[in-house]
Write a protein that holds these residues in place. Structure first.
Motif, PDB file in Angstrom:
ATOM      1  N   UNK A 167       1.119  -0.895  -0.149  1.00  0.00           N
ATOM      2  CA  UNK A 167      -0.028   0.152  -0.024  1.00  0.00           C
ATOM      3  C   UNK A 167       1.164   1.073   0.354  1.00  0.00           C
ATOM      4  N   UNK A 168      -0.247   2.633  -0.183  1.00  0.00           N
ATOM      5  CA  UNK A 168       1.047   3.681  -0.029  1.00  0.00           C
ATOM      6  C   UNK A 168       1.900   3.776   1.833  1.00  0.00           C
ATOM      7  N   UNK A 169       3.017   4.662   1.298  1.00  0.00           N
ATOM      8  CA  UNK A 169       3.696   4.636   2.692  1.00  0.00           C
ATOM      9  C   UNK A 169       3.069   5.434   3.370  1.00  0.00           C
ATOM     10  N   UNK A 170       3.858   5.261   4.671  1.00  0.00           N
ATOM     11  CA  UNK A 170       1.982   5.376   6.046  1.00  0.00           C
ATOM     12  C   UNK A 170       4.254   6.387   6.635  1.00  0.00           C
ATOM     13  N   UNK A 171       3.126   7.161   7.521  1.00  0.00           N
ATOM     14  CA  UNK A 171       4.158   7.952   8.752  1.00  0.00           C
ATOM     15  C   UNK A 171       4.424   7.004   9.866  1.00  0.00           C
ATOM     16  N   UNK A 172       5.561   7.747   9.888  1.00  0.00           N
ATOM     17  CA  UNK A 172       6.265   6.959  11.507  1.00  0.00           C
ATOM     18  C   UNK A 172       6.855   7.799  11.713  1.00  0.00           C
ATOM     19  N   UNK A 173       6.501   8.209  13.977  1.00  0.00           N
ATOM     20  CA  UNK A 173       6.627   9.462  14.294  1.00  0.00           C
ATOM     21  C   UNK A 173       7.708   9.235  14.735  1.00  0.00           C
ATOM     22  N   UNK A 174       9.011   9.462  14.894  1.00  0.00           N
ATOM     23  CA  UNK A 174       9.582   9.312  16.297  1.00  0.00           C
ATOM     24  C   UNK A 174      10.445   7.744  16.592  1.00  0.00           C
ATOM     25  N   UNK A 175      10.155   7.281  15.799  1.00  0.00           N
ATOM     26  CA  UNK A 175      11.122   5.511  15.301  1.00  0.00           C
ATOM     27  C   UNK A 175       9.731   4.523  15.938  1.00  0.00           C
ATOM     28  N   UNK A 176       8.126   5.086  16.065  1.00  0.00           N
ATOM     29  CA  UNK A 176       7.655   4.323  17.556  1.00  0.00           C
ATOM     30  C   UNK A 176       6.311   3.660  16.227  1.00  0.00           C
TER      31      UNK A 176
END
Length: 339
Positions: free
Chosen positions: A218-227
């Motif tokens: 699927x589309x790339x997804x956001x990951x915040x602060x590596x968690x």
């Protein structure tokens, strides 16, 4: 290759003839069995037609339905044990289809599988190679560093833990083939519903949000602060052939289900679901033969489906060779006492 236009006659079912004379009969292959269709996809989540057939034709009993619901309500993994071919993995496709949860995230387990491989993969060599290319010609100090998100792909377990409005269905297939540590390694992830990507945690604050790839394309997804922290715990189905015991700490965190061999009535219903009422009406003797053979050694339900398809389809073998072919299709997987 000959261009002879051969006409297929009744009983002339062979594509391969074994006479070493080239021909074009393969162009007239009949449609495959419904559960062996691979190319086409439906419009509701990218399922292959074979997966869709498996999902819609599954026929669980009441006890199984109750245990699935218990696991869903408790947000606990469902540990499904049964003989090969008993429909353990098909249950995941049935649950995902009925609940409208999209495609199943599939994680096949081997003796080399690690927890990290289920969470994510980081292609450090690929990123290093791109960095080297960008630095060619003396541009190393001015070139933008490559986007690290293009080199991180979440695994099936990692994708299942992404936050979302609805849970995903994760199938962890044949956990009993894993190394001795993997069941215990899964415990913390199951309890906490989160994990970290250490390569992203090392980035500076201005790169605190990185878009990574997922296991299902699927589309790339956001990951915040590596968690990554799930919002809804996934519906996890773990299959086992019963070849080993799992640690008590792991077992107490699962809802356990043993799939029993289907009865005569359920076998008939499965045949009808896959091949239609006419095939069911014509399969009584094959079902009896299947049950007799199953009493002498392990047989999978899909072997019965293969036999019924061969015996009832328009491209069936002639009577002179049908019995021998069905005997091959219905050969036991293992004999009593084998293990």
């Amino acid at each position: 290759m000959t261009t002879e236009k051969e006409q297929t006659t009744a009983g002339d079912w062979r594509i391969y003839r074994g006479d070493s004379r080239p021909h074009e009969r393969v162009r007239r292959l009949p449609p495959p069995p419904p559960w062996r269709r691979f190319a086409a996809e439906d419009s509701s989540g990218g399922r292959r037609l074979g997966d869709l057939q498996r999902a819609t034709s599954y026929r669980p009993d009441e006890s199984l339905i109750d245990k699935v619901n218990a696991a869903i309500l408790l947000r606990r993994p469902l540990l499904v044990t049964g003989k090969p071919g008993s429909g353990k993995s098909t249950l995941a496709y049935n649950v995902a289809y009925e609940l409208g949860l999209g495609s199943v995230l599939y994680w096949s387990i081997t003796s080399n599988t690690t927890l990290e491989s289920g969470l994510y993969d980081y292609d450090a060599i690929g990123r290093l190679h791109e960095t080297s290319l960008r630095g060619a010609g003396g541009r190393a100090d001015t070139a933008e560093p490559p986007d690290i998100g293009r080199y991180i792909r979440l695994g099936p377990l990692g994708t299942a833990l992404l936050p979302g409005d609805l849970p995903r269905v994760l199938l962890i297939d044949e956990l009993d083939k894993s190394n001795i540590d993997l069941p215990n390694d899964l415990l913390n992830v199951f309890e906490e519903g989160r994990f970290t990507i250490k390569e992203l945690q090392r980035l500076p604050e201005e790169q605190s949000r990185i878009h990574v790839m997922t296991a299902d394309g699927g589309p790339r997804v956001p990951v915040d602060h590596g968690e990554i922290r799930c919002a809804n715990f996934p519906i996890v189905l773990i299959t086992s052939n019963g070849e080993r015991e799992f640690p008590p700490a792991f077992l107490r965190r699962c809802v356990r289900l043993v799939i029993e061999e289907p009865t005569r009535e359920r076998l008939a219903a499965i045949v009808e679901a896959h091949l239609g009422a006419d095939a069911r009406a014509a399969s009584d003797q094959l079902i009896e033969d299947f049950l007799a053979r199953r009493a002498e050694g392990a047989l999978a339900t899909d072997q019965l489906l293969n036999a019924v398809y061969l015996a009832t389809s328009g491209s069936r073998p002639p009577d002179s060779s049908l019995a021998d072919i069905l005997d091959t299709v219905l050969r036991q997987i293992e004999s009593p006492g084998a293990g």
